[in-house]
Every structure is written in C-alpha cells, then in structure tokens.
Design an enzyme around this catalytic site. Structure first.
Site, short mmCIF file in Angstrom:
data_model
loop_
_atom_site.label_atom_id
_atom_site.label_comp_id
_atom_site.label_asym_id
_atom_site.label_seq_id
_atom_site.Cartn_x
_atom_site.Cartn_y
_atom_site.Cartn_z
N ASP A 1 0.88 -1.17 0.00
CA ASP A 1 0.00 0.00 0.00
C ASP A 1 0.91 1.22 0.00
OD1 ASP A 1 -2.05 1.83 0.28
OD2 ASP A 1 -2.31 1.48 2.44
N GLY B 1 1.50 5.13 -0.41
CA GLY B 1 0.81 6.40 -0.32
C GLY B 1 1.60 7.53 -0.93
N LYS C 1 3.54 1.00 2.90
CA LYS C 1 3.36 -0.06 3.89
C LYS C 1 3.40 -1.38 3.14
CE LYS C 1 0.19 0.55 7.01
NZ LYS C 1 -1.11 0.66 7.70
N TYR D 1 -21.91 1.41 -6.79
CA TYR D 1 -21.32 2.74 -6.70
C TYR D 1 -21.40 3.38 -8.08
CZ TYR D 1 -18.17 6.12 -4.38
OH TYR D 1 -17.61 7.23 -3.79
N ASP E 1 -7.84 2.41 -1.22
CA ASP E 1 -7.90 2.11 0.21
C ASP E 1 -9.31 1.77 0.66
OD1 ASP E 1 -5.23 2.56 0.33
OD2 ASP E 1 -5.32 4.28 1.69
#
Length: 240
Positions: free
Chosen positions: A6, A8, A13, A83, A92
């Site tokens: 992950d 950013g 991470k 959605y 995320d």
C-alpha cells in the site's frame, strides 16, 4: 508467500502473507526502502496498490522478475460494488471493505478509515459495497485552521483533550479531537438506524486516538487495508 503493498503519497506499507495469515508488516517506508524490502525477500506474488506510482514504474524500479498484480477499477473483486462512479473509488476504500467482508462475512459492516481523510463505508451482508461518506481527517482540520487564519498556530493531535480548552491551543485540540469523536459517534448511530446489527471496524493511522473513546462494540483492525489487498490478490490468483 505473497507480498502486498500500500504505497501512499509519502510513505509505503508492506505486508508478508502466508495464505490468509499476515506474518509481518512494515510501515513508513520510502519508495527506495520499499524496493529494498521486496528484493530482500522475493515472494511468489506481489499485489501493488499506489496513489503515487504506476505498477509499470514499480516493476521497472524493482528490476526483478515477479508476478505483479495491481488494483484498478477493472480488477476482479470478491465483493460487488453498488457505486455510481467506480473509476473514482479510492483503492484504500475498496481494500478495507474487502478486508472487512473477509473477516466478517454475512454481516452488515461499516468501515471507518482514519487517514488523510476519514471515510465511512458500508458493506452489506450480501457482500456489496454500498458507498459511504468522506470527511476531512484530523491533521487536515488542524492544517486548515492554521492555513486559513492569520493567528491560529499549527497544532498536533493529542488523545483525550479536555472539552473546555483554557488556551487557544487547547481549544483547537478540543475542537478537532472532540469534534471528530462526536462526528464518528453520530454517524455510527445513523448507520445503526439503518442496520441495528451493524458491526463497526476502525482502521487507519489516526484510529488509535479514538479507539478507547468510542462506545463499544468497535473493532480496531489496524492492518485492514493490507488484509483486503491480500484477499484481492488470492482471489485473482484463483481466477487464473
């Protein structure tokens, strides 16, 4: 072994998984440190999710042959998405929702992810992501007060500030921290009006400031995004 990443805007991470089990993880890595960590313990599969780097840029920088997957709006998921703009849905939010459904299947869930922004996302018992809301995060609120005024200082978050601040700094602490807490409690209550058996999961870098202050039952799962990314990875491997 699988590795999920992950990445950013500032730090990355990384988590190492054996099957569904998170063996270890490392946070606050620069991009170069991330590459070094992957090269030091090459996995069978890599799942790369980033808001800053393309999977092609990561693969080129890594310089090692691995099977690399990435998260895009077209990536097959083990949950459905109800959605209207899936192409704008943050990775995320998707990963945390998948992780929540993996840990607690057949339940109505709200995932509160406390990062740069605070997101509140509903995943229903039919494994459908229903959407949610996005609110300014803790540091964003402090930065906004400092940036949009001439005299208010830049304040760092603290746990459990008094409700009635006796100085400008203390009043700002109370306004942000108690304000976020009241927001969270109110939104959780509104969600529970829709689903009385709702389970609430809390994750993200600022979650620790609020975990003990929220009314139970609240379940803190700090590495929920990594768990979700690994679930997406294993799901895609199974489709091949």
């Amino acid at each position: 072994m699988n590795v999920v990443i992950d990445s950013g805007n500032t730090y990355s991470k990384i988590g190492w998984f054996e099957g569904a089990q998170l063996i270890r993880y490392t946070t606050r890595l620069t991009f170069d440190e991330l590459l070094q960590a992957v090269r030091a313990d090459l996995p069978e599969n890599i799942f790369f999710s980033s808001v800053s780097y393309s999977v092609a840029a990561f693969e080129e920088a890594l310089g090692v042959q691995c099977k690399i997957f990435n998260l895009s709006p077209e990536t097959p998921l083990p949950i459905k998405k109800d959605y209207e703009t899936p192409q704008t849905l943050g990775a995320d939010r998707v990963a945390a929702s998948v992780g929540a459904n993996f840990l607690y299947p057949n339940e109505d869930l709200v995932v509160i992810d406390m990062g740069t922004c605070i997101t509140y996302d509903l995943v229903d018992k039919d494994a459908t992501f229903q959407g949610g809301l996005i609110s300014p995060g803790v540091k964003m609120r402090f930065n906004a007060m400092h940036s949009f005024t001439k005299r208010l200082p830049l304040v760092e978050p603290e746990s459990d500030p008094p409700l009635i601040g006796k100085s400008t700094r203390a009043a700002m602490q109370s306004g942000v921290m108690n304000g976020v807490l009241a927001e969270m409690q109110g939104i959780i209550e509104m969600y529970r009006h829709k689903s009385p058996d709702l389970r609430v999961l809390l994750c993200g870098g600022d979650a620790a400031f609020f975990e003990s202050s929220l009314k139970p039952p609240i379940f803190a799962v700090p590495e929920l995004v990594l768990i979700g990314l690994n679930r997406i990875l294993t799901y895609n491997v199974s489709l091949q």
